[in-house]
Structures are given as C-alpha cells and as structure tokens.
Write a protein that holds these residues in place. Structure first.
Motif, PDB file in Angstrom:
ATOM      1  N   ARG A 180       0.855  -1.313   0.072  1.00  0.00           N
ATOM      2  CA  ARG A 180       0.042  -0.099   0.019  1.00  0.00           C
ATOM      3  C   ARG A 180       0.751   1.321   0.198  1.00  0.00           C
ATOM      4  O   ARG A 180       2.332   1.427   0.173  1.00  0.00           O
ATOM      5  CB  ARG A 180      -1.038  -0.074   1.175  1.00  0.00           C
ATOM      6  CG  ARG A 180      -0.146   0.234   2.293  1.00  0.00           C
ATOM      7  CD  ARG A 180      -1.144   0.326   3.757  1.00  0.00           C
ATOM      8  NE  ARG A 180      -0.551   0.459   5.162  1.00  0.00           N
ATOM      9  CZ  ARG A 180       0.034   1.412   5.562  1.00  0.00           C
ATOM     10  NH1 ARG A 180       0.285   2.494   4.898  1.00  0.00           N
ATOM     11  NH2 ARG A 180       0.508   1.275   6.767  1.00  0.00           N
ATOM     12  N   PHE A 181       0.038   2.437  -0.249  1.00  0.00           N
ATOM     13  CA  PHE A 181       0.983   3.558  -0.256  1.00  0.00           C
ATOM     14  C   PHE A 181       1.454   3.894   1.331  1.00  0.00           C
ATOM     15  O   PHE A 181       0.484   3.786   2.050  1.00  0.00           O
ATOM     16  CB  PHE A 181       0.010   4.884  -0.717  1.00  0.00           C
ATOM     17  CG  PHE A 181       0.229   4.946  -2.213  1.00  0.00           C
ATOM     18  CD1 PHE A 181       1.034   5.567  -2.890  1.00  0.00           C
ATOM     19  CD2 PHE A 181      -0.953   4.389  -2.921  1.00  0.00           C
ATOM     20  CE1 PHE A 181       1.057   5.517  -4.339  1.00  0.00           C
ATOM     21  CE2 PHE A 181      -1.260   4.252  -4.374  1.00  0.00           C
ATOM     22  CZ  PHE A 181       0.105   4.923  -5.175  1.00  0.00           C
ATOM     23  N   LEU A 182       2.497   4.470   1.470  1.00  0.00           N
ATOM     24  CA  LEU A 182       2.757   4.946   2.838  1.00  0.00           C
ATOM     25  C   LEU A 182       2.131   6.400   3.358  1.00  0.00           C
ATOM     26  O   LEU A 182       2.044   6.969   2.409  1.00  0.00           O
ATOM     27  CB  LEU A 182       4.368   5.056   2.843  1.00  0.00           C
ATOM     28  CG  LEU A 182       5.175   3.692   2.755  1.00  0.00           C
ATOM     29  CD1 LEU A 182       6.520   4.051   2.933  1.00  0.00           C
ATOM     30  CD2 LEU A 182       5.061   3.139   4.169  1.00  0.00           C
ATOM     31  N   ARG A 183       1.979   6.423   4.587  1.00  0.00           N
ATOM     32  CA  ARG A 183       1.149   7.514   5.117  1.00  0.00           C
ATOM     33  C   ARG A 183       2.361   8.588   5.459  1.00  0.00           C
ATOM     34  O   ARG A 183       3.616   8.161   5.295  1.00  0.00           O
ATOM     35  CB  ARG A 183       0.479   7.221   6.496  1.00  0.00           C
ATOM     36  CG  ARG A 183      -0.718   6.299   5.940  1.00  0.00           C
ATOM     37  CD  ARG A 183      -1.569   5.953   7.439  1.00  0.00           C
ATOM     38  NE  ARG A 183      -2.459   5.403   7.000  1.00  0.00           N
ATOM     39  CZ  ARG A 183      -2.559   3.781   7.346  1.00  0.00           C
ATOM     40  NH1 ARG A 183      -1.523   3.368   7.910  1.00  0.00           N
ATOM     41  NH2 ARG A 183      -3.711   3.118   6.995  1.00  0.00           N
ATOM     42  N   GLU A 184       2.231   9.744   5.828  1.00  0.00           N
ATOM     43  CA  GLU A 184       2.990  10.790   5.692  1.00  0.00           C
ATOM     44  C   GLU A 184       4.197  10.644   6.874  1.00  0.00           C
ATOM     45  O   GLU A 184       5.454  10.703   6.451  1.00  0.00           O
ATOM     46  CB  GLU A 184       2.297  12.025   6.186  1.00  0.00           C
ATOM     47  CG  GLU A 184       3.231  13.458   6.543  1.00  0.00           C
ATOM     48  CD  GLU A 184       2.565  14.677   6.743  1.00  0.00           C
ATOM     49  OE1 GLU A 184       3.334  15.719   6.809  1.00  0.00           O
ATOM     50  OE2 GLU A 184       1.515  14.700   6.983  1.00  0.00           O
ATOM     51  N   LYS A 185       3.717   9.972   7.795  1.00  0.00           N
ATOM     52  CA  LYS A 185       4.912   9.701   9.085  1.00  0.00           C
ATOM     53  C   LYS A 185       5.375   8.358   8.894  1.00  0.00           C
ATOM     54  O   LYS A 185       6.205   7.901   9.902  1.00  0.00           O
ATOM     55  CB  LYS A 185       4.440  10.181  10.194  1.00  0.00           C
ATOM     56  CG  LYS A 185       3.959  11.650  10.358  1.00  0.00           C
ATOM     57  CD  LYS A 185       3.476  12.107  11.801  1.00  0.00           C
ATOM     58  CE  LYS A 185       3.336  13.358  12.018  1.00  0.00           C
ATOM     59  NZ  LYS A 185       2.820  13.792  13.257  1.00  0.00           N
TER      60      LYS A 185
END
Length: 322
Positions: A180-185
C-alpha cells in the motif's frame, strides 16, 4: 575517479540501476552480489522501460581508497555477463555514504534507481516485486520501499532485543502485511528502496549527514522526505524483502545506546539543515551515576527509558555543535 566497466553495458538499454554502496566489507559485498544473480526487473510498460523489460545494471560504489571491493566485483563480472547484466566497480574516495549514494545516482544509466546495502542480501524475487508498483501504477508512484529482515548469522537473537527495537537496527518497518501507499509519517530505510532518478534533479544526499567509516551519524535519506514533501508518493511492498546482517559487535546494549545518541545528534542536525523548530526536553542527568550504570543488565521498560535518554543526550549535544 576511475571505474571498472564491462562491455555488456554499451549494448543494453538499462531500465533500472541497482546501486550497492560498500565500505571495506568485501565478504559481505560478495554475499550481497551473489544474492543479486538471477534477479529480474520483470514486466512493465515499454514506455517506462524502452522496450527492454529485463535489462538492469549493478553499480558497486566503493567508498574506500583501498578499493577492497574491486576484486570482489571483478571475480563476478563474468557470471553476471552471462545473464546480460553489466556489473561495474566505481571508486568514490570521498568518505561518507552520502558521497557514495550521490555518486551512484550520477553513474546510474537507468530511469529507476535501486539501493541495497553491502550487508544485505536480496531474497528471491526481490527486484521484480520492488519494481512492480512502478509498472502497475505508473507515475502515481515515485518511491517504493521494501521490508528488511534481521540476520543474526551464527548468533542467537538476544533476549533483550524486543520486536519494537528492531528498527533501531534498520529492520522490520512492519507497516502492513499488504502492499500500500505509505502515510506521511511512515518511513523506510535507504538500504531497500527504489525511486525515479528524475526525482533527484536539483537534489542530493546531504554530505554532512550519514555514515562515515565506523561513525554512527545517519539521516542521509532525508532527501526522500524532500521528495515526498514535493508530492512524490511512496509505496510499501512487504514481500520485496532483503535480509540485513546484524554485526556481532552490535548485539549489545552499549552499542545500542551509542546508536541512539547519534540518532539524536543526526535528528538535530537535520532540523538545523532544514530550518525545522527544535524540540525541548526538561531532564537532569547525573553523569557519574550514568557512567557507573550497568547498561547490559537493563531489559524491558528500563532499557526503553535508557534508549530515550541517550537519544535526548545526543540531541542536546548537537545543540552546541557549529
């Protein structure tokens, strides 16, 4: 800065460049290169790969004036050539992994750049899985990160080394069991990632950060934060796995304290580099008592508290650095 080239490189359209930064670890480098034999780029769109979906190169960036990696590379060039993979040795004498990474980017012929470190080994199917999101999702993906599993060699995993401490050894990001896409942090390590070379235009790995020889400064990968802040999406693929050899001299709590001290130093220098507001902590430390403390006896929450303290000490020390 001489390079050792192979004639295969002149006859291929390179889709991806695997960059291996190494420093005076020829045996580990050899194991890393052996794990790359048989790796494939995999299928993809002709537009991205110029019609050569299987073509990739391997660049070994040797960050030692003694060039210990050269014979390791030369002993394996024929084996890679049989598979149509150029393997080159590039000498980068300026000390520091950031200089090595920058040199790898400059030397790379591929549109995609892949980093794997010399003390890592690629698992089966690693390269194809790491690059698959670029092919499937196109420009929606700028960076792809894989997972890192620890390799303790002949030694058992220490009982005090809890799962939530593994990332101090650059292992087990553990963001998800699915891609999946990584979140900001959510972060990743430089040792197992791929990115579009064009994202480095106007950027470089900061040479005042990152490892130099046996030093423990880190954070040269802050350049990926720049890319992400500018809109590049990072994607996580847990099945794109490498194993990371944990050196025996690091399997003790004192090394971990030193590692966390320099993480604090690195984070403060990074904030200064980018003009980020500094953090503040109120704490008092009796250095004499700290020196007498038997760190190797700590476990669980006591050990975690000491990890936080050494991080804060490093951070505070960096405040006084010019």
């Amino acid at each position: 800065m001489p390079t050792t080239q192979h004639p295969v490189a002149d006859s291929l359209e390179i889709a991806a460049s695997i960059v291996v930064c190494t420093h005076r670890r020829p045996e580990l480098l050899g194991a890393c290169l052996d794990s790359l034999i048989g790796q494939r780029v995999g299928g993809g769109s002709p537009d991205l790969l110029h019609g050569s979906p299987g073509a990739h190169e391997i660049l070994v960036i040797d960050n030692s004036a003694l060039a210990e990696g050269r014979p390791v590379v030369e002993s394996r060039q024929a084996a890679f050539a049989l598979r149509g993979v150029p393997l080159r040795h590039v000498l980068e004498e300026r000390p520091g992994v950031s200089f090595a990474r920058n040199r790898g980017v400059a030397e790379a012929a591929g549109e995609l750049i892949v980093f794997i470190d010399d003390d890592e080994r690629a698992c089966d199917g690693w390269l194809e899985r790491l690059l698959e999101p670029f092919h499937r999702l196109g420009d929606a993906v700028g960076i792809v990160a894989g997972e890192v599993e620890p390799d303790f060699g002949a030694l058992p995993r220490p009982g005090w080394l809890a799962d939530d401490m593994m990332h101090f050894f650059s292992c087990r990001w553990g963001w998800d069991s699915d891609s999946r896409f990584l979140r900001e942090k959510e972060w990743f390590g430089e040792g197992n990632c791929a990115f579009r070379k064009r994202l480095m235009d106007g950027r470089s790995f900061p040479t005042d950060l990152g490892r130099k020889g046996d030093g423990l400064l880190t954070n040269e990968g802050i350049v990926f934060m720049e890319m992400r802040s500018a809109g590049a999406a990072a994607y996580y693929v847990p099945s794109a796995t490498v194993s990371h050899f944990i050196h025996p001299d690091r399997l003790n709590r004192r090394w971990l304290m030193r590692r966390m001290f320099y993480q604090g130093v690195s984070n403060r220098l990074t904030q200064r580099h980018y003009g980020v507001a500094e953090q503040r902590w109120d704490f008092n430390v009796n250095l004499a008592k700290l020196a007498d403390l038997d760190v190797e006896s700590l476990e669980g929450e006591s050990l975690r508290a000491m990890i936080r303290l050494y991080y804060q000490l490093g951070y505070a020390t960096a405040l006084a650095m010019n």
